[in-house]
Design an enzyme around this catalytic site. Structure first.
Site, mmCIF file in Angstrom:
data_model
loop_
_atom_site.group_PDB
_atom_site.id
_atom_site.type_symbol
_atom_site.label_atom_id
_atom_site.label_comp_id
_atom_site.label_asym_id
_atom_site.label_seq_id
_atom_site.Cartn_x
_atom_site.Cartn_y
_atom_site.Cartn_z
ATOM 1 N N ASP A 1 4.431 0.164 12.285
ATOM 2 C CA ASP A 1 3.306 -0.709 11.938
ATOM 3 C C ASP A 1 3.549 -2.173 12.294
ATOM 4 O O ASP A 1 2.629 -2.987 12.249
ATOM 5 C CB ASP A 1 2.984 -0.600 10.443
ATOM 6 C CG ASP A 1 2.273 0.696 10.096
ATOM 7 O OD1 ASP A 1 1.765 1.372 11.016
ATOM 8 O OD2 ASP A 1 2.215 1.042 8.898
ATOM 9 N N LYS B 1 0.840 -1.202 0.000
ATOM 10 C CA LYS B 1 0.000 0.000 0.000
ATOM 11 C C LYS B 1 0.874 1.249 0.000
ATOM 12 O O LYS B 1 0.553 2.241 -0.661
ATOM 13 C CB LYS B 1 -0.926 -0.028 1.213
ATOM 14 C CG LYS B 1 -1.820 1.190 1.377
ATOM 15 C CD LYS B 1 -2.902 0.931 2.404
ATOM 16 C CE LYS B 1 -2.382 0.746 3.807
ATOM 17 N NZ LYS B 1 -2.050 2.028 4.476
ATOM 18 N N SER B 2 1.972 1.213 0.729
ATOM 19 C CA SER B 2 2.856 2.377 0.817
ATOM 20 C C SER B 2 3.442 2.734 -0.548
ATOM 21 O O SER B 2 3.450 3.904 -0.954
ATOM 22 C CB SER B 2 3.990 2.105 1.806
ATOM 23 O OG SER B 2 3.499 1.898 3.105
ATOM 24 N N LYS C 1 -2.825 6.813 15.184
ATOM 25 C CA LYS C 1 -3.173 5.951 14.051
ATOM 26 C C LYS C 1 -4.695 5.801 13.986
ATOM 27 O O LYS C 1 -5.437 6.630 14.491
ATOM 28 C CB LYS C 1 -2.468 4.610 14.190
ATOM 29 C CG LYS C 1 -0.945 4.695 14.164
ATOM 30 C CD LYS C 1 -0.418 5.031 12.784
ATOM 31 C CE LYS C 1 1.098 4.918 12.726
ATOM 32 N NZ LYS C 1 1.638 5.156 11.361
ATOM 33 N N ARG D 1 -3.279 3.065 19.370
ATOM 34 C CA ARG D 1 -2.864 1.661 19.357
ATOM 35 C C ARG D 1 -2.177 1.239 20.651
ATOM 36 O O ARG D 1 -2.198 0.052 21.001
ATOM 37 C CB ARG D 1 -1.950 1.401 18.152
ATOM 38 C CG ARG D 1 -2.708 1.397 16.836
ATOM 39 C CD ARG D 1 -1.817 1.213 15.630
ATOM 40 N NE ARG D 1 -2.627 1.023 14.418
ATOM 41 C CZ ARG D 1 -2.141 1.021 13.183
ATOM 42 N NH1 ARG D 1 -0.841 1.182 12.998
ATOM 43 N NH2 ARG D 1 -2.942 0.848 12.154
ATOM 44 N N SER E 1 10.899 7.145 11.141
ATOM 45 C CA SER E 1 10.383 6.505 9.918
ATOM 46 C C SER E 1 11.199 6.888 8.688
ATOM 47 O O SER E 1 10.660 7.084 7.598
ATOM 48 C CB SER E 1 8.903 6.866 9.705
ATOM 49 O OG SER E 1 8.115 6.412 10.782
#
Length: 406
Positions: free
Chosen positions: A289, A22-23, A316, A320, A173
């Site tokens: 993730d 998806k990224s 998110k 989470r 990230s």
């Protein structure tokens, strides 16, 4: 609706064709739109987020509803800042609770007109594209969501004066930012990252073709099932040893939880070794993730986790960290927060697991599903996987996992 995922006690063998990244897909789609739709993209993700982005970029309506897709919200907000003519961008109630002020501030400095239609700092937004660029140097924290940074980088070459991003803090990230820059290079856009600054001159994206890699985030659930199963030898098709995706880190992490990884032209092969560390230190700042999946796996394997880099999990699809604290207790484990560090302490596994709540979060459902190699587990609202991995349950059944709707 709930799914009862029955205890899976047979050897895990075979091959699985993973969903596409998806990224990568969402970045490639935005670059394609900025190029004037010159690209030939193959193996795009079937994730709802990606389908939503494709629809919005094709329809170009007056109201852009991203549903619950955070990446789509951020990327399309930046796109409208260079191509928009007064469109409104919005999403689900939860989406409109997720902060976007850092990106909006940057786009306003560049010269875009962005109006908050609700609470300042949050969607929905009304956006009119840049007519006269007001700045080319933007300062932005490096420890925010990399999607804000990636969104700005991808529109950078479309700006008359180009763009220089100065990252004012430690970069979280980083692999996702590097993924963005690498995809931009594949389509003709050069950049220079020196120290805290990323510089992009005004230039055009070139035409070309690209095949999206399989999703390393999706692979993490199979690593978990292999680690918790018995006599596991599983091939995950479509993964690359030299990957752009930061979540490839799952291969390194899972080595400490009993899984080795080898590669060939078809993908990655996972083999269970049962050599499990009793205590593992992990910094998730480049791969947040993966955190939920690793926590569940470690809880079931009796390994203590000492973790940092989880700050972004608060914003998110759900909080989470709070969600994992609640649901890990159902596995007898505790997630303890101490400032900027967290410790997951395993406990005695229950003979029967309470229903796992998913909090409208796809990764909650998929992180807990592999626990079926330990015992039966019931997942509430299993359809949340549509967001990123629509065939998740079908793929699990393809290796022999029995799932009953209740």
């Amino acid at each position: 609706m709930k799914y009862l995922v029955k205890k899976f006690d047979q050897p895990l063998k075979g091959a699985v064709q993973l969903t596409s990244s998806k990224s990568e897909s969402n970045r490639a789609l935005l670059i394609n739109a900025l190029s004037g739709n010159q690209l030939q993209l193959h193996n795009l993700s079937a994730a709802r987020d990606t389908q939503t982005m494709q629809r919005l970029l094709k329809e170009s309506g007056e109201v852009w509803d991203v549903l619950d897709a955070g990446t789509t919200m951020r990327f399309c907000t930046a796109f409208l800042a260079v191509k928009g003519s007064g469109q409104t961008i919005t999403g689900t109630p939860r989406m409109c609770q997720r902060p976007i002020g850092v990106l909006v501030d940057a786009l306003r400095k560049l010269g875009a007109t962005v109006e908050y239609l609700g609470e300042d700092g949050y969607p929905p937004l009304k956006i009119t594209g840049i007519k006269d660029q007001q700045a080319s140097l933007i300062e932005i924290p490096g420890n925010i969501s990399s999607q804000f940074i990636s969104a700005l980088l991808m529109i950078g070459p479309s700006l008359p004066d180009g763009l220089t991003l100065r990252l004012t803090t430690e970069v979280f990230s980083r692999p996702y930012i590097e993924m963005t820059l690498d995809l931009m290079r594949r389509f003709g856009v050069q950049s220079l990252w020196e120290g805290s600054e990323i510089k992009i001159a005004p230039q055009a994206y070139s035409s070309g073709a690209y095949t999206i890699e399989s999703d390393w985030s999706g692979a993490s659930y199979w690593y978990s099932l292999a680690a918790l199963g018995k006599d596991s030898t599983l091939k995950l098709l479509g993964l690359r040893a030299e990957s752009l995706q930061g979540d490839q880190e799952i291969a390194t992490i899972m080595k400490k939880l009993g899984i080795t990884t080898t590669y060939d032209d078809q993908g990655a092969t996972l083999v269970q070794t049962n050599e499990v560390a009793r205590e593992i230190d992990i910094n998730f700042k480049t791969c947040p993730d993966l955190a939920q999946t690793v926590m569940v796996t470690a809880a079931a394997k009796g390994a203590t986790l000492k973790m940092t880099g989880l700050e972004s999990l608060r914003i998110k699809e759900t909080d989470r960290i709070a969600a994992m604290q609640n649901e890990l207790r159902k596995l007898g484990a505790n997630l303890i927060e101490d400032g900027s560090s967290w410790t997951m302490i395993p406990g005695t596994l229950p003979t029967a697991v309470e229903v796992i709540d998913t909090y409208d979060d796809h990764r909650m459902a998929m992180a807990f599903a592999p626990y079926c190699a330990t015992s039966d587990i019931t997942i509430d609202d299993p359809s949340v996987v549509q967001k990123s991995y629509p065939d998740f349950w079908k793929d699990f059944q393809s290796v022999g996992v029995v799932i009953e709707q209740i």
